[in-house]
Motif scaffolding. Structure first.
Motif, PDB file in Angstrom:
ATOM      1  N   LEU A  90      18.575  30.438 -26.506  1.00  0.00           N
ATOM      2  CA  LEU A  90      19.545  30.814 -27.536  1.00  0.00           C
ATOM      3  C   LEU A  90      18.770  31.125 -28.808  1.00  0.00           C
ATOM      4  O   LEU A  90      17.652  30.656 -28.994  1.00  0.00           O
ATOM      5  CB  LEU A  90      20.532  29.666 -27.783  1.00  0.00           C
ATOM      6  N   PHE A  91      19.386  31.911 -29.703  1.00  0.00           N
ATOM      7  CA  PHE A  91      18.723  32.229 -30.966  1.00  0.00           C
ATOM      8  C   PHE A  91      19.009  31.099 -31.946  1.00  0.00           C
ATOM      9  O   PHE A  91      20.159  30.919 -32.371  1.00  0.00           O
ATOM     10  CB  PHE A  91      19.215  33.574 -31.492  1.00  0.00           C
ATOM     11  N   PRO A  92      17.994  30.324 -32.328  1.00  0.00           N
ATOM     12  CA  PRO A  92      18.248  29.094 -33.087  1.00  0.00           C
ATOM     13  C   PRO A  92      18.756  29.335 -34.506  1.00  0.00           C
ATOM     14  O   PRO A  92      19.349  28.443 -35.096  1.00  0.00           O
ATOM     15  CB  PRO A  92      16.873  28.405 -33.122  1.00  0.00           C
ATOM     16  N   HIS A  93      18.545  30.558 -35.035  1.00  0.00           N
ATOM     17  CA  HIS A  93      18.968  30.814 -36.414  1.00  0.00           C
ATOM     18  C   HIS A  93      20.391  31.336 -36.474  1.00  0.00           C
ATOM     19  O   HIS A  93      20.906  31.594 -37.560  1.00  0.00           O
ATOM     20  CB  HIS A  93      18.008  31.810 -37.066  1.00  0.00           C
TER      21      HIS A  93
END
Lengths: 247, 292
Positions: A90-93
């Protein structure tokens, strides 16, 4: 017509042959499980199908159209194939909602409101509606992986590739992810999944392919491949799995 | 309040935890240790401070040094000119910081391009970072502010702009490398995830890689901006009067070095907010990374 046809796939990494003339056919609404030891080529096969790796030989067809042709735009192919990774990625930001709406908004140019409505509906359906505004680092592994599956589904893919999606999960979280894949199957999704969960492969797969040294050594209905394997390598592999108490 | 005997205590009711004797003793010990540490720190600071003050003020030349470096009247007289110079520093810093950050980001992005078509672009970008990180700023300043106007071309920008350009070129080289380190620190699995969704290379950079990379390298980027703050004054070598140059002029008039001290204090005051922001950003990113 099959959804996916792989013929004679070959892939080397620095002289090491990972795929060695591999053939695979996946029919519409079919679930194919790839089993085999680590390094047998399961992940590489999935990455090649999604054009994340460049082939060294062979052809791949999606819905009868060759996608391994270098003139084909890989971005157009990838938006029709959903991929889920072992490590979720997943894209953590980005919040859960933004993770899910990124591709619909940027790739399919949907309006934000429309994309978010669709994403919330998908998240609600898998019981993650309450997590839409959370960031990935606040979710359990199982929740993250379910979001990753939803993110891939938001593209309405023709084919889903699942690369050992439960291997990084704690045992008590595996069930929720497998339940989601079961639901996908009953909804008619065509899937190829690399897995170490033999019990699950037996239950959910229409066909099981045993990979060894970059080839499909044995393929057939799960009861046959997992129950009465004919090839000595398959027997050896399954015996080790049974000895380890994993089947 | 009725007291519940332990035998009837149901496990469902939340019970107040009562610390054991061992825990109470440990806590008391830790408290004593903390008190001791604070006392030791206070005492050693007081001793060191006293020693320093005694050594400096008791030095044989202290009175002369105090008169030529710390004269309050001269500081008051020089303040308007030094402040006017400082205003130039601030304006130049704002413009150069933005310019250098944009240039650095552009160069870093050019260096990440793959494929043979982009070889000249990559080579140029790499050559730029090598050249301008190696070249002393003063030489870049002289070439741009003295050499370039010497060409007598039409529409030559003022010296201040050329000096600012020299700063942007030099610091752009440093910042490009910081940005590149950030971009390369993003795990390939993030790129794979983005590309597998059908995002193009540019969309992946824009929406997935850069937001994470910039957040990760924000502390070193700000650190370079703090360094830039001190170097913007070097444009005074080409004529414009910044705070340090103003202090130098005042010093030459009075034969007293107090204006330099004044300028130094003002520089530190100017840097404090920027450094505080840097520390805060560093702390926040460290927390984000540890909070899994």
């Amino acid at each position: 017509m099959p959804v996916l046809t792989c013929r004679g796939l070959r892939k080397e990494f620095g002289g090491q042959v990972v795929l060695d003339g591999l053939d695979l056919t996946v029919e519409d609404h079919q679930v194919v499980a790839l089993i085999g030891a680590s390094g047998s080529g399961k992940s590489t096969l999935l990455r090649c199908v999604n054009l994340l790796e460049e082939l060294d030989d062979g052809t791949i067809e999606l819905d009868g159209v060759e996608i391994s042709d270098p003139r084909v735009d890989p971005d157009r192919v990838r938006r029709r194939i959903g991929m889920v990774f072992q490590s979720y990625n997943l894209f953590p930001h980005l919040s859960v909602l933004d993770n899910v709406t990124l591709a619909p908004r940027r790739v399919h140019r949907r309006e934000r409101a429309e994309a978010e409505a669709q994403a919330r509906e998908l998240l609600d359906r898998v019981g993650l509606g309450g997590k839409a505004d959370a960031y990935p680092d606040r979710l359990s592994g199982g929740q993250q992986q379910r979001v990753a599956i939803v993110r891939a589904l938001a593209n309405s893919p023709r084919l889903m590739l699942l690369d050992e999606v439960t291997s990084a999960l704690d045992p008590e979280l595996v069930g929720e992810v497998l339940a989601m894949i079961r639901d996908l199957k009953s909804a008619g999704m065509t899937m190829v999944l690399a897995t170490h969960e033999m019990g699950f492969a037996r239950e959910v797969a229409d066909r099981v392919c045993f990979l060894d040294a970059g080839r499909v050594v044995e393929a057939g209905p799960p009861a046959q491949v997992l129950g009465e394997p004919t090839h000595p390598r398959t027997r050896q592999f399954l015996k080790r799995i049974i000895d380890a108490g994993r089947l | 309040m009725s007291r519940v005997s332990p035998h009837h205590d149901s496990p469902a009711s939340p019970r107040r935890h009562v610390a054991s004797t061992a825990q109470r003793q440990r806590a008391a010990y830790r408290r004593r240790q903390t008190t001791r540490s604070v006392l030791v720190a206070a005492a050693s600071t007081a001793v060191l401070g006293t020693l320093l003050v005694v050594a400096v003020t008791g030095a044989p030349g202290w009175d002369r040094v105090r008169r030529s470096f710390l004269d309050p009247q001269i500081a008051r007289d020089a303040l308007p000119d030094v402040l006017a110079g400082l205003w130039l520093n601030v304006r130049l810093l704002a413009c150069c910081a933005v310019g250098a950050l944009l240039l650095g980001l552009l160069i870093a992005l050019l260096r990440t391009l793959r494929g043979p078509v982009f070889f000249p672009v990559r080579a140029l970008a790499a050559g730029y970072t090598y050249t301008f990180r190696g070249l002393p700023l003063i030489i870049v300043l002289y070439v741009l502010t003295l050499g370039v106007p010497g060409l007598r071309l039409q529409g030559m920008p003022p010296v201040l702009v050329l000096g600012g350009l020299a700063l942007v070129l030099t610091y752009g080289g440093y910042l490009a490398e910081v940005f590149r380190a950030g971009i390369e620190s993003i795990h390939p699995s993030q790129l794979a995830a983005a590309r597998s969704l059908g995002l193009t290379y540019r969309q992946t950079m824009r929406h997935v890689v850069l937001p994470q990379a910039v957040r990760r390298v924000a502390p070193p980027l700000l650190n370079d901006v703090v360094a830039l703050q001190k170097d913007v004054g070097l444009v005074s070598l080409a004529g414009p009067i910044d705070a340090v140059r103003a202090a130098q002029i005042a010093t030459a008039q009075t034969f007293n070095y107090t204006p330099y001290i004044l300028a130094g204090v003002l520089f530190v005051l100017l840097a404090i907010p920027l450094i505080a922001v840097t520390d805060w950003v560093t702390l926040r990113s460290a927390r984000r990374q540890s909070g899994g």
